[in-house]
Write a protein that holds these residues in place. Structure first.
Motif, PDB file in Angstrom:
ATOM      1  N   GLU A  23     -81.567  -5.572  49.630  1.00  0.00           N
ATOM      2  CA  GLU A  23     -82.490  -6.616  49.146  1.00  0.00           C
ATOM      3  C   GLU A  23     -82.052  -7.124  47.779  1.00  0.00           C
ATOM      4  OE1 GLU A  23     -84.836  -3.288  49.981  1.00  0.00           O
ATOM      5  OE2 GLU A  23     -83.315  -3.920  51.396  1.00  0.00           O
ATOM      6  N   ASP A  24     -81.686  -6.179  46.918  1.00  0.00           N
ATOM      7  CA  ASP A  24     -81.278  -6.605  45.574  1.00  0.00           C
ATOM      8  C   ASP A  24     -80.001  -7.436  45.627  1.00  0.00           C
ATOM      9  OD1 ASP A  24     -83.462  -5.407  44.567  1.00  0.00           O
ATOM     10  OD2 ASP A  24     -82.422  -3.800  43.473  1.00  0.00           O
ATOM     11  N   LEU A  25     -79.077  -7.000  46.468  1.00  0.00           N
ATOM     12  CA  LEU A  25     -77.824  -7.768  46.593  1.00  0.00           C
ATOM     13  C   LEU A  25     -78.141  -9.187  47.063  1.00  0.00           C
ATOM     14  CD1 LEU A  25     -75.512  -5.112  48.312  1.00  0.00           C
ATOM     15  CD2 LEU A  25     -75.241  -6.011  46.000  1.00  0.00           C
ATOM     16  N   THR A  26     -79.014  -9.279  48.055  1.00  0.00           N
ATOM     17  CA  THR A  26     -79.347 -10.597  48.591  1.00  0.00           C
ATOM     18  C   THR A  26     -80.071 -11.436  47.542  1.00  0.00           C
ATOM     19  OG1 THR A  26     -79.611  -9.495  50.702  1.00  0.00           O
ATOM     20  CG2 THR A  26     -80.421 -11.761  50.574  1.00  0.00           C
ATOM     21  N   ARG A  78     -71.302 -20.146  47.686  1.00  0.00           N
ATOM     22  CA  ARG A  78     -71.831 -18.824  47.315  1.00  0.00           C
ATOM     23  C   ARG A  78     -72.959 -18.436  48.246  1.00  0.00           C
ATOM     24  NH1 ARG A  78     -72.700 -18.633  40.770  1.00  0.00           N
ATOM     25  NH2 ARG A  78     -70.506 -18.531  40.227  1.00  0.00           N
ATOM     26  N   GLY A  79     -73.856 -19.385  48.470  1.00  0.00           N
ATOM     27  CA  GLY A  79     -75.002 -19.125  49.359  1.00  0.00           C
ATOM     28  C   GLY A  79     -74.535 -18.684  50.734  1.00  0.00           C
ATOM     29  N   GLU A  80     -73.500 -19.347  51.229  1.00  0.00           N
ATOM     30  CA  GLU A  80     -72.991 -18.980  52.556  1.00  0.00           C
ATOM     31  C   GLU A  80     -72.400 -17.567  52.547  1.00  0.00           C
ATOM     32  OE1 GLU A  80     -70.491 -22.305  53.331  1.00  0.00           O
ATOM     33  OE2 GLU A  80     -72.249 -23.584  53.669  1.00  0.00           O
ATOM     34  N   MET A  81     -71.691 -17.256  51.453  1.00  0.00           N
ATOM     35  CA  MET A  81     -71.133 -15.894  51.356  1.00  0.00           C
ATOM     36  C   MET A  81     -72.264 -14.864  51.413  1.00  0.00           C
ATOM     37  SD  MET A  81     -67.954 -15.564  48.751  1.00  0.00           S
ATOM     38  CE  MET A  81     -68.533 -16.578  47.445  1.00  0.00           C
ATOM     39  N   VAL A  82     -73.348 -15.163  50.691  1.00  0.00           N
ATOM     40  CA  VAL A  82     -74.474 -14.214  50.664  1.00  0.00           C
ATOM     41  C   VAL A  82     -75.036 -14.044  52.084  1.00  0.00           C
ATOM     42  CG1 VAL A  82     -76.778 -13.761  49.707  1.00  0.00           C
ATOM     43  CG2 VAL A  82     -74.993 -14.758  48.269  1.00  0.00           C
ATOM     44  N   LYS A  83     -75.157 -15.191  52.785  1.00  0.00           N
ATOM     45  CA  LYS A  83     -75.649 -15.103  54.171  1.00  0.00           C
ATOM     46  C   LYS A  83     -74.716 -14.232  55.015  1.00  0.00           C
ATOM     47  CE  LYS A  83     -78.087 -19.438  54.646  1.00  0.00           C
ATOM     48  NZ  LYS A  83     -77.427 -20.714  54.475  1.00  0.00           N
TER      49      LYS A  83
END
Ligand SMILES: Cc1ncc(C[n+]2csc(CCOP(=O)(O)OP(=O)(O)O)c2C)c(N)n1
Ligand SMILES: [Mg+2]
Length: 1034
Positions: free
Chosen positions: A625-628, A655-660
């Motif tokens: 959760e924290d990573l996300t 960046r957002g896509e990487m997080v996804k």
């Protein structure tokens, strides 16, 4: 008429070049013309005759007119009436008197004939005003600053032509002659008969006290008193009227330098301590170096005055930095280190506690909290330990001061301040002084004013000032930041105390730097063993005759009846007894504990014995959760109505896509590390050139609104409700200064991650002194831990000799682990780190970078961390990590073993390539291309130092039939090879050779030719995968 007043008040002091005229410039015979005023909004300001030099005069006229309209010339009467009635610019003024243009000359002449005194009156007043300005600007050049009376503190024996000096005045004939030169037919157009005429004083002087007009004779006398005695005030370069007025008021107001008898006695007592301390050391240890203060004993009362006054103004923590000269005396009499602790250091039989290699007594630091006896307020004093390298401690002190201010919420520097001491030669000669001054007004680096004190003994070791600097004073460097400079004759203790009071008040009023230049002498050689007569015979003949300042001042006070001889002797006896008793006690000290000399204790971080609270490090992983959450904030704009650049929107989207996709690149890994530590209350400060965006445009920690100037947003500060603050700051273009500053910042608290990033790794060499003298040996010398992180972009990418190498070889050469001894440790993970002097890593994955940053804080102790960071890997599609490598239970990998076909069948492997950093990606690509994945294993050494002996031993043993090769992209005499080879051999008991695949030795770190670069790379890859390459050598 308020307009006129405002207009006059707005007048800025003219600079020296605007006012200086040489004596040879004769007064024009025709009526004066006046320069145009620069820019004023008031109606009268547009009057053509109002100029910088005339406006004060006009103001005087105006006041006279207010009192009695008939007292001024008719033309002024008409002008003031019209202006008062609101006449437009240019219309209030009617023809006479014709002060503006030569075209009205004939008209003027006729009027002057009608009113013969008007022109003369105006001119004389202007002349007097010029004279006053001349003293304010150049009076310090003739002030009697040298106690020896032989050298000119400004290296210039000529007298300014436009002021009359006290020296002249001693001899009436000389005085008259000078006055004649200056007056009759000369510069000012005044003559001797004017001496008793009364002149209105401009608002830019305070010599009148309550009087607004004085006879010229008295004006000159008072100017001499203010500017040409034992204090030389250099301030007229300051571009701020209020500040100039403040200084003028402090030095010109008649009778302002008064001392009560009580104050005089305190001053005498402080001089007694300062003088008798050195005498005591000399008596007991005549052949020991102590860099005594003799010749500048006044330094002790000077510092105490600055501290007393600052304490009175609300300061409760003073951080000091100083060189060798008088350091023991300052420790004893300013900081109040116990005398026995100082004396016992002279005992050569004193054993060192096993806390490090230690340092000589005049480098150690100190921290002490006590009551200030004068103000009855608590005060903490800390003297930062320093290396021999003069001035190197300056930025460190500033950084520590900034941190202390930051942690106590002192945003204006009202509670915490720094005092920096300097020698004259070092202050003028060392560039770090300039770099430090340039930090003084930058928002993320300012300490809101530092008081600088120069022990200007007019010599540097054996070098005369004339050979040591090209500037008139050693203090000229301070002019770049508009700091006022108070030169003072150190044999006049009251003058010294006075300027120190003013300096402390200046700092607390304007929160800007100020310099006190104590012009003194050095009674002995550079140290007590040196013979100064070899090189400065005449100066030292004079010094031998020089009465010590204590004796002079005592005689003065006795003659004034402030103290009597027995009282004076009693004061001396009292202090001598204190010294003797402490000396007796010092003999009981058997062991020297350097930790008693710690300048920055970290209460609560260690046990009471100064040990780490544990020898373990928890997992540095983070929950999903924290990573996300951090990833989402890092890829968004967390404030409303904020327009970012289109290009940046795309970066954030990626960046957002990487997080996804549950992956991170380098920038995101750094974000995750910072963001998670902030949640845990750890302050993070990232500083360096262009760090906010990142030199390689990968970071973007500060977003800029494209529509509103200077509107920025730092998403990292929008992560958690009660998070610690994140400071990210672009620095000035200085490495030495800024790295020193950050090191100082990191000293203040263990609960902060302080990082300095070099623009490119090679630029760290202009900060080499901070690395060599503080970061590498700091703990060994001063038992002071420091967790600073250096981010050094490094990598051979065909960009030429510069910008390629962060010089890993230098950092590795300075590591304290033994290449030939396999450490006997149960736990390499933490224990080995505890014993090292610093940690050197080169990560090949973002996840490992994330872990090493977090480990830096989760460790139970602090060590400097050097990270060689990548450039091309910032965008390399393979240099990505999965969230899986960052979850709870994961940790920093000191070594990343091969996990492919080679690792599955280790017995078959013919070669193990050991490498570090980016070359790994070149090697895996080549191995794949050659289909050698089963033949060659690639092992990444992520933590170079302390060397992972245990893990690499395991790796080497895993591949029994394999050759061992160290592969690096750097040249053979650079990079890691010299460090790694003997250690790798130690892990295998020297059973096999360790071969080398890499570039040949070279003088420059890289070629400037792109094609050569690629050829070299291919050659090293060929060697790495040519299984016959070392056959003939075996
Ligand atoms: C960077 C550096 N270079 C050289 C030296 C060697 N050194 C020690 S003291 C000194 C003279 C310093 O003169 P000054 O700054 O006037 O101080 P003083 O000894 O006169 O108090 C020198 C050259 C040093 N300590 N640091
Ligand atoms: Mg000196």
């Amino acid at each position: 008429m308020l307009n006129l007043r405002t207009c006059a008040a707005k007048l800025r002091p003219l600079t020296a070049s605007q006012t200086v005229k040489t004596i040879s410039q004769h007064r024009p015979a025709a009526p004066r013309t006046f320069q145009q005023l620069r820019c004023y909004s008031a109606p009268v300001a547009a009057e053509p005759f109002l100029s910088g030099t005339s406006s004060n005069y006009v103001e005087e006229m105006y006041y006279a007119w207010l009192e009695n309209p008939k007292s001024v010339h008719k033309s002024w009467d008409i002008f003031f009436r019209n202006a008062n009635a609101g006449a437009a610019p240019g219309t209030a003024y009617q023809s006479p008197p014709p002060l503006t243009s030569l075209s009205t000359l004939s008209q003027a002449q006729s009027l002057v004939q009608a009113q013969p005194n008007v022109d003369k009156l105006v001119e004389d007043h202007l002349a007097v005003q010029s004279l006053i300005r001349a003293y304010q600007i150049r009076g310090h050049h003739v002030a009697q600053l040298d106690p020896l009376g032989i050298l000119d503190a400004d290296l210039d024996s000529s007298l300014p032509a436009d002021i009359i000096t006290s020296t002249d005045k001693l001899d009436l004939a000389v005085f008259k002659e000078r006055l004649r030169v200056l007056t009759v037919g000369g510069f000012y157009g005044l003559d001797e008969s004017d001496l008793d005429k009364v002149f209105h004083l401009p608002t830019t002087t305070f010599i009148g006290g309550n009087e607004s007009a004085l006879p010229l004779r008295e004006i000159i006398r008072r100017l001499e008193m203010a500017y040409c005695q034992h204090i030389g005030v250099e301030f007229m370069f300051i571009n701020d009227l209020e500040q100039c007025q403040w200084i003028r008021q402090k030095f010109e107001t008649p009778g302002i330098m008064q001392f009560t008898n009580e104050e005089k006695r305190t001053l005498l007592a402080r001089l007694v301590r300062s003088t008798r301390f050195e005498e005591f050391l000399h008596r007991k240890w005549s052949s020991e170096k102590r860099f005594g203060l003799e010749g500048c004993e006044v330094l002790i009362p000077a510092l105490k005055t600055i501290i007393d006054k600052s304490s009175e103004k609300g300061v409760d923590y003073v951080i000091m930095g100083m060189p060798h000269r008088g350091r023991l005396n300052v420790l004893a009499n300013v900081i109040r280190k116990e005398l026995e602790q100082i004396f016992c250091q002279f005992d050569s039989k004193l054993e060192a506690a096993d806390e490090g290699s230690g340092d000589v007594k005049y480098h150690l630091g100190m921290y002490h909290r006590r009551i200030n006896r004068v103000t009855d307020r608590n005060i903490t004093l800390s003297l930062v330990a320093n290396p021999s390298h003069l001035e190197a401690a300056d930025p460190v002190v500033q950084g520590k001061t900034k941190a202390e201010q930051f942690y106590c919420g002192d945003t204006e520097g009202k509670k915490v301040m720094s005092i920096l001491l300097h020698g004259d030669a070092a202050f003028a000669g060392q560039g770090i002084v300039y770099e430090t001054f340039h930090l003084s007004d930058l928002p993320s680096y300012t300490t809101h004013g530092t008081v600088h004190v120069v022990v200007n003994n007019q010599i540097g070791f054996t070098t005369d000032p004339r050979m040591a600097r090209s500037s008139p004073y050693p203090t000229d460097v301070a002019r770049v930041v508009n700091a006022p400079i108070f030169h003072v004759n150190a044999d006049d203790p009251e003058a010294v105390v006075y300027v120190c009071n003013v300096a402390a008040e200046w700092r607390s009023t304007f929160h800007k730097d100020v310099v006190v230049d104590l012009v003194c002498y050095r009674r002995n050689g550079h140290n007590e063993m040196d013979e100064p007569m070899f090189t400065q015979p005449l100066m030292y003949k004079q010094i031998r005759k020089q009465k010590p300042v204590l004796q002079k001042y005592a005689e003065l006070l006795i003659s004034q009846g402030v103290v009597n001889q027995p009282e004076y002797e009693e004061e001396i006896a009292k202090y001598d007894k204190i010294c003797e008793e402490a000396h007796a006690r010092s003999k009981d000290e058997k062991i020297l504990h350097i930790k008693h000399w710690l300048d920055s204790p970290w209460p609560g971080f260690f046990t009471l014995d100064g040990q780490p609270r544990s020898m373990t490090c928890p997992s540095t992983g983070l929950n999903e959760e924290d990573l996300t959450h951090i990833g989402q904030v890092a890829s968004s704009v967390p404030v409303e109505d904020f327009t970012i650049h289109g290009g940046l929107s795309r970066i954030l989207k990626t960046r957002g896509e990487m997080v996804k996709n549950r992956t991170v690149d380098w920038a995101l890994a750094e974000y995750m590390a910072f963001g998670s530590l902030l949640k845990e209350g750890i302050h993070i400060r990232l500083s360096g050139q262009d760090v906010e965006r990142g030199t390689f445009s990968h970071r973007h920690h500060v977003l800029h609104d494209q529509n509103v100037d200077k509107r920025t947003c730092i998403p990292m500060n929008h992560l958690w409700p009660n998070q610690a603050p994140y400071t990210v700051c672009n620095s000035s273009l200085s490495e030495y200064g800024v790295l020193g500053f950050e090191l100082g910042f990191a000293m203040a608290s263990p609960n902060a991650l302080v990082l300095w990033e070099a623009q490119f790794g090679d630029f760290h060499n202009t900060a080499q002194c901070i690395i060599d003298q503080f970061i590498c040996p700091g703990q060994a010398k001063w038992v002071r831990q420091n967790g600073i992180v250096l981010l050094l972009p490094h990598g051979m990418e065909g960009m030429g000799p510069e910008h390629s190498s962060a010089r890993p070889e230098r950092f590795l050469q300075m590591c304290n682990d033994d290449p030939d001894v396999f450490p006997k440790l149960d736990d390499f993970d933490v224990r080995q780190l505890y014993e090292c002097n610093w940690i050197v890593v080169n990560c090949s994955t973002p996840a490992n970078f994330f872990h090493v940053l977090r480990r830096q804080i989760l460790l139970p102790f602090r060590k400097p961390l050097i990270i060689f960071t990548p450039k091309s890997l910032l965008r390399h599609p393979e240099a990505r990590s999965s969230f899986d490598d960052m979850l709870p239970g994961t940790h920093f990998l000191r070594v990343i073993p091969d996990s492919g076909p080679a690792a599955q069948n280790p017995e078959q492997v013919k070669r193990v390539l050991f490498c570090t950093g980016k070359v790994y990606y070149d090697l895996t690509r080549e191995r794949k291309a050659r289909q050698m994945e089963a033949d060659v294993a690639i092992t990444r050494v992520e933590q170079l130092s302390p060397f992972p002996f245990d893990l690499l031993q395991r790796e080497a043993q895993k591949y029994p039939a394999a050759e061992l090769v160290w592969c690096q992209e750097e040249h053979k005499n650079q990079g890691y090879y010299d460090y790694v080879k003997p250690r790798l051999r130690t892990t295998i008991n020297r059973a096999k050779p360790v071969w080398y695949a890499g570039r040949e030795p070279a003088a420059a770190p890289a070629t400037g030719n792109k094609k050569t670069h690629l050829t070299e790379l291919q050659r090293l890859l060929d060697t790495a995968f040519n299984l016959d390459a070392f056959k003939d050598l075996a």
